[in-house]
Write a protein that holds these residues in place. Sequence first.
Motif, PDB file in Angstrom:
ATOM      1  N   ALA A  17       0.831  -1.200   0.000  1.00  0.00           N
ATOM      2  CA  ALA A  17       0.000   0.000   0.000  1.00  0.00           C
ATOM      3  C   ALA A  17       0.871   1.257   0.000  1.00  0.00           C
ATOM      4  O   ALA A  17       0.565   2.234  -0.697  1.00  0.00           O
ATOM      5  N   GLU A  18       1.969   1.233   0.757  1.00  0.00           N
ATOM      6  CA  GLU A  18       2.877   2.386   0.785  1.00  0.00           C
ATOM      7  C   GLU A  18       3.550   2.589  -0.567  1.00  0.00           C
ATOM      8  O   GLU A  18       3.704   3.716  -1.033  1.00  0.00           O
ATOM      9  N   ARG A  19       3.952   1.473  -1.212  1.00  0.00           N
ATOM     10  CA  ARG A  19       4.558   1.579  -2.547  1.00  0.00           C
ATOM     11  C   ARG A  19       3.569   2.168  -3.542  1.00  0.00           C
ATOM     12  O   ARG A  19       3.919   3.020  -4.356  1.00  0.00           O
ATOM     13  N   LYS A  23       3.910   5.625  -5.584  1.00  0.00           N
ATOM     14  CA  LYS A  23       3.818   5.628  -7.047  1.00  0.00           C
ATOM     15  C   LYS A  23       2.794   6.671  -7.515  1.00  0.00           C
ATOM     16  O   LYS A  23       3.055   7.430  -8.454  1.00  0.00           O
ATOM     17  N   GLN A  24       1.655   6.731  -6.832  1.00  0.00           N
ATOM     18  CA  GLN A  24       0.627   7.707  -7.193  1.00  0.00           C
ATOM     19  C   GLN A  24       1.120   9.140  -6.990  1.00  0.00           C
ATOM     20  O   GLN A  24       0.841  10.016  -7.800  1.00  0.00           O
ATOM     21  N   ALA A  28       1.458  11.863  -9.950  1.00  0.00           N
ATOM     22  CA  ALA A  28       0.760  13.148  -9.837  1.00  0.00           C
ATOM     23  C   ALA A  28       1.743  14.303 -10.012  1.00  0.00           C
ATOM     24  O   ALA A  28       1.446  15.297 -10.686  1.00  0.00           O
ATOM     25  N   GLN A  29       2.932  14.169  -9.425  1.00  0.00           N
ATOM     26  CA  GLN A  29       3.937  15.220  -9.551  1.00  0.00           C
ATOM     27  C   GLN A  29       4.414  15.323 -11.003  1.00  0.00           C
ATOM     28  O   GLN A  29       4.563  16.425 -11.539  1.00  0.00           O
TER      29      GLN A  29
END
Length: 54
Positions: A17-19, A23-24, A28-29
């Motif tokens: 979940a942290e990965r 990634k999201q 987004a950046q």
Amino acid sequence: MSENSSSESRGEQIQAAEREAAKQRILAQAEAERIPVEETTRAVPDRPWRRRER
């Protein structure tokens, strides 16, 4: 022993979940910093010093 394997599984789920969240954030950046292709392919007039070299 089953308690240990379930805690490992839970830890793996948290890491996954942290990965995914990381990634999201990166995507987004990257999207926020993206330069539209129309701006990168604009024709730029030749510089005067380049015309003299020909």
